[in-house]
Write a protein that holds these residues in place. Sequence first.
Motif, PDB file in Angstrom:
ATOM      1  N   GLY A 276       0.794  -1.343  -0.066  1.00  0.00           N
ATOM      2  CA  GLY A 276       0.068   0.094   0.153  1.00  0.00           C
ATOM      3  C   GLY A 276       0.864   1.320   0.095  1.00  0.00           C
ATOM      4  O   GLY A 276       0.723   2.313  -0.551  1.00  0.00           O
ATOM      5  N   LEU A 277       1.794   1.352   0.860  1.00  0.00           N
ATOM      6  CA  LEU A 277       2.836   2.431   0.950  1.00  0.00           C
ATOM      7  C   LEU A 277       3.353   2.535  -0.746  1.00  0.00           C
ATOM      8  O   LEU A 277       3.415   3.650  -0.875  1.00  0.00           O
ATOM      9  CB  LEU A 277       3.980   1.982   1.786  1.00  0.00           C
ATOM     10  CG  LEU A 277       4.806   3.321   2.373  1.00  0.00           C
ATOM     11  CD1 LEU A 277       4.206   4.319   2.925  1.00  0.00           C
ATOM     12  CD2 LEU A 277       6.063   2.740   3.272  1.00  0.00           C
ATOM     13  N   THR A 278       3.862   1.560  -1.096  1.00  0.00           N
ATOM     14  CA  THR A 278       4.473   1.743  -2.507  1.00  0.00           C
ATOM     15  C   THR A 278       3.706   2.260  -3.464  1.00  0.00           C
ATOM     16  O   THR A 278       3.647   3.407  -4.302  1.00  0.00           O
ATOM     17  CB  THR A 278       4.977   0.367  -3.041  1.00  0.00           C
ATOM     18  OG1 THR A 278       6.025   0.026  -2.028  1.00  0.00           O
ATOM     19  CG2 THR A 278       5.765   0.390  -4.396  1.00  0.00           C
ATOM     20  N   ASN A 279       2.503   1.553  -3.584  1.00  0.00           N
ATOM     21  CA  ASN A 279       1.189   2.059  -4.673  1.00  0.00           C
ATOM     22  C   ASN A 279       0.936   3.453  -4.199  1.00  0.00           C
ATOM     23  O   ASN A 279       0.758   4.155  -5.041  1.00  0.00           O
ATOM     24  CB  ASN A 279       0.334   1.193  -4.409  1.00  0.00           C
ATOM     25  CG  ASN A 279      -0.998   1.573  -5.564  1.00  0.00           C
ATOM     26  OD1 ASN A 279      -1.845   2.249  -5.127  1.00  0.00           O
ATOM     27  ND2 ASN A 279      -0.844   1.104  -6.500  1.00  0.00           N
ATOM     28  N   GLY A 280       0.715   3.814  -3.136  1.00  0.00           N
ATOM     29  CA  GLY A 280       0.144   4.960  -2.665  1.00  0.00           C
ATOM     30  C   GLY A 280       1.252   6.292  -2.873  1.00  0.00           C
ATOM     31  O   GLY A 280       0.689   7.267  -3.456  1.00  0.00           O
ATOM     32  N   MET A 281       2.496   5.833  -2.614  1.00  0.00           N
ATOM     33  CA  MET A 281       3.484   6.893  -2.963  1.00  0.00           C
ATOM     34  C   MET A 281       3.657   7.072  -4.607  1.00  0.00           C
ATOM     35  O   MET A 281       3.916   8.373  -5.186  1.00  0.00           O
ATOM     36  CB  MET A 281       4.933   6.662  -2.459  1.00  0.00           C
ATOM     37  CG  MET A 281       4.934   6.790  -0.989  1.00  0.00           C
ATOM     38  SD  MET A 281       6.467   6.468  -0.409  1.00  0.00           S
ATOM     39  CE  MET A 281       6.855   4.779  -0.597  1.00  0.00           C
ATOM     40  N   VAL A 282       3.297   6.020  -5.482  1.00  0.00           N
ATOM     41  CA  VAL A 282       3.589   6.225  -7.002  1.00  0.00           C
ATOM     42  C   VAL A 282       2.117   7.130  -7.197  1.00  0.00           C
ATOM     43  O   VAL A 282       2.353   8.067  -8.306  1.00  0.00           O
ATOM     44  CB  VAL A 282       3.144   5.006  -7.523  1.00  0.00           C
ATOM     45  CG1 VAL A 282       3.007   4.738  -9.027  1.00  0.00           C
ATOM     46  CG2 VAL A 282       4.499   4.001  -7.219  1.00  0.00           C
ATOM     47  N   LEU A 283       0.941   6.850  -6.774  1.00  0.00           N
ATOM     48  CA  LEU A 283       0.064   7.592  -7.187  1.00  0.00           C
ATOM     49  C   LEU A 283      -0.061   9.135  -6.834  1.00  0.00           C
ATOM     50  O   LEU A 283      -0.628   9.925  -7.347  1.00  0.00           O
ATOM     51  CB  LEU A 283      -1.545   7.209  -6.255  1.00  0.00           C
ATOM     52  CG  LEU A 283      -1.947   5.852  -6.812  1.00  0.00           C
ATOM     53  CD1 LEU A 283      -3.106   5.421  -6.046  1.00  0.00           C
ATOM     54  CD2 LEU A 283      -2.580   5.895  -8.523  1.00  0.00           C
ATOM     55  N   MET A 284       0.721   9.305  -5.792  1.00  0.00           N
ATOM     56  CA  MET A 284       1.056  10.813  -5.267  1.00  0.00           C
ATOM     57  C   MET A 284       2.228  11.526  -6.071  1.00  0.00           C
ATOM     58  O   MET A 284       2.593  12.247  -5.794  1.00  0.00           O
ATOM     59  CB  MET A 284       1.325  10.937  -3.852  1.00  0.00           C
ATOM     60  CG  MET A 284       0.203  10.703  -2.944  1.00  0.00           C
ATOM     61  SD  MET A 284       0.368  10.400  -1.215  1.00  0.00           S
ATOM     62  CE  MET A 284       0.824  12.257  -0.986  1.00  0.00           C
ATOM     63  N   ASN A 285       2.624  10.725  -6.974  1.00  0.00           N
ATOM     64  CA  ASN A 285       3.888  10.997  -7.672  1.00  0.00           C
ATOM     65  C   ASN A 285       5.238  11.286  -6.983  1.00  0.00           C
ATOM     66  O   ASN A 285       6.094  12.332  -7.125  1.00  0.00           O
ATOM     67  CB  ASN A 285       3.745  12.487  -8.537  1.00  0.00           C
ATOM     68  CG  ASN A 285       2.567  12.104  -9.783  1.00  0.00           C
ATOM     69  OD1 ASN A 285       2.694  11.218 -10.527  1.00  0.00           O
ATOM     70  ND2 ASN A 285       1.502  12.887  -9.617  1.00  0.00           N
ATOM     71  N   VAL A 286       5.378  10.574  -6.078  1.00  0.00           N
ATOM     72  CA  VAL A 286       6.593  10.461  -4.998  1.00  0.00           C
ATOM     73  C   VAL A 286       7.620  10.090  -5.887  1.00  0.00           C
ATOM     74  O   VAL A 286       7.607   8.821  -6.366  1.00  0.00           O
ATOM     75  CB  VAL A 286       6.604   9.964  -3.965  1.00  0.00           C
ATOM     76  CG1 VAL A 286       7.783   9.879  -3.171  1.00  0.00           C
ATOM     77  CG2 VAL A 286       4.982  10.585  -2.866  1.00  0.00           C
ATOM     78  N   SER A 287       8.818  10.610  -5.959  1.00  0.00           N
ATOM     79  CA  SER A 287      10.104  10.206  -6.572  1.00  0.00           C
ATOM     80  C   SER A 287      10.669   8.849  -6.252  1.00  0.00           C
ATOM     81  O   SER A 287      10.250   8.355  -4.896  1.00  0.00           O
ATOM     82  CB  SER A 287      11.257  11.198  -6.703  1.00  0.00           C
ATOM     83  OG  SER A 287      11.721  11.071  -5.441  1.00  0.00           O
ATOM     84  N   SER A 288      11.198   8.038  -6.893  1.00  0.00           N
ATOM     85  CA  SER A 288      11.749   6.704  -6.566  1.00  0.00           C
ATOM     86  C   SER A 288      12.679   6.719  -5.510  1.00  0.00           C
ATOM     87  O   SER A 288      13.030   6.055  -4.520  1.00  0.00           O
ATOM     88  CB  SER A 288      12.156   5.998  -7.616  1.00  0.00           C
ATOM     89  OG  SER A 288      13.239   6.677  -8.337  1.00  0.00           O
ATOM     90  N   TYR A 289      13.480   7.846  -5.502  1.00  0.00           N
ATOM     91  CA  TYR A 289      14.563   8.077  -4.524  1.00  0.00           C
ATOM     92  C   TYR A 289      13.760   8.438  -3.104  1.00  0.00           C
ATOM     93  O   TYR A 289      14.289   7.778  -2.084  1.00  0.00           O
ATOM     94  CB  TYR A 289      15.473   9.324  -4.750  1.00  0.00           C
ATOM     95  CG  TYR A 289      16.008   8.897  -6.157  1.00  0.00           C
ATOM     96  CD1 TYR A 289      17.004   8.080  -6.635  1.00  0.00           C
ATOM     97  CD2 TYR A 289      15.709   9.806  -7.392  1.00  0.00           C
ATOM     98  CE1 TYR A 289      17.600   7.764  -7.599  1.00  0.00           C
ATOM     99  CE2 TYR A 289      16.587   9.792  -8.499  1.00  0.00           C
ATOM    100  CZ  TYR A 289      17.325   8.584  -8.726  1.00  0.00           C
ATOM    101  OH  TYR A 289      17.991   8.379  -9.962  1.00  0.00           O
ATOM    102  N   THR A 290      12.949   9.260  -3.084  1.00  0.00           N
ATOM    103  CA  THR A 290      12.106   9.589  -1.799  1.00  0.00           C
ATOM    104  C   THR A 290      11.324   8.340  -1.349  1.00  0.00           C
ATOM    105  O   THR A 290      11.258   7.859   0.011  1.00  0.00           O
ATOM    106  CB  THR A 290      11.142  10.483  -2.127  1.00  0.00           C
ATOM    107  OG1 THR A 290      11.567  11.575  -2.844  1.00  0.00           O
ATOM    108  CG2 THR A 290      10.408  11.014  -0.698  1.00  0.00           C
ATOM    109  N   GLN A 291      10.962   7.294  -2.197  1.00  0.00           N
ATOM    110  CA  GLN A 291      10.405   6.066  -1.836  1.00  0.00           C
ATOM    111  C   GLN A 291      11.495   5.443  -0.953  1.00  0.00           C
ATOM    112  O   GLN A 291      11.141   4.819  -0.250  1.00  0.00           O
ATOM    113  CB  GLN A 291       9.847   5.398  -3.167  1.00  0.00           C
ATOM    114  CG  GLN A 291       8.561   5.914  -3.641  1.00  0.00           C
ATOM    115  CD  GLN A 291       7.961   5.110  -4.700  1.00  0.00           C
ATOM    116  OE1 GLN A 291       8.107   4.180  -4.816  1.00  0.00           O
ATOM    117  NE2 GLN A 291       7.458   5.990  -5.810  1.00  0.00           N
TER     118      GLN A 291
END
Length: 315
Positions: A276-291
């Motif tokens: 959920g964390l990974t998917n949610g951050m992708v939907l919010m356009n969080v950069s891969s480095y921030t992830q």
Amino acid sequence: MNNKVLYHIKDKAIWVVFVLLFIAFTIANPRFITPNNLITIARQVSMYGIASIGMTFVILLGGIDLATGSIITFVNILCAYFMVHNGLNMYVAILLSLVVATLIGTLNGFMVSTVGMPALIATFATQTIFAGLAYLLSGGSPINGFTEKFKMIGQGYVGPIPVPVIIMIICFAVGSFILNKTYFGRYFYAVGGNEEAAQLSGIRVGRVKYLVYSLSGLFAGLAGIVMLSRTNSGQPTAGIGYEFDVITCVVLGGVSVTGGFGKLSNVIAGVLIIGGLTNGMVLMNVSSYTQMVVKGLVLAFAVGFDCIQKRKHSN
């Protein structure tokens, strides 16, 4: 009575975190809770979930398996190679690939148990070896050209439920049976809790380690097969970094990094949180480095919390 209440609160805390996380992402982006996205999350976490079962066994033993991602990658390439370049029947290719994955885990068990190498070094060595072999076997290029029947494993449905999710549920059921209904499962806890005491009580610690690492290889291999079918392409980079996410899922699910304590039921929550964390951050356009930063912080928090709890218990 107070201790029992405190234990149950700690035991269920991971599920509270899971619910709060999903509420937060739903508020941030309503698309998060749509049926299509939830199915996407379920598909994504299936590989983590399958591999996390073997990792749970290893960490319960007080060990670590850094080879998980490389086993996923190597099986991904090997099974694709068998089917496309050798023309093997899909069932034969899958069976042979899972046997190889199990043997890689057995090799880890040999190095840890018989040779006496630290698990960190032994599994790091096999991680490097089989990551390299995956490149050599594939020539660094993707392998494509699978049958529609094979694609069903990673892309099919049984009713509304994706096949990978059904495979994950079956694997968790098998893992729970091993831990809760067999004497081998009790041995995992005993060896992880106190290896010397387990040895003195007559448990063959060496054999237990062989079994645990072999099972870890088997479950990682199965995750590799599901990934291959889902992506429809054998990739020499398929499982890179997966060991980090799988370890985070297990530790976040309350399995103690020092061994001897943890439940698979809570690991499920850990898997869902990471997915959920990974998917949610992708939907919010969080950069891969921030992830990467966020996931690193989650792992540090989970391990730190476990260490604090262990220190309080010992005092």
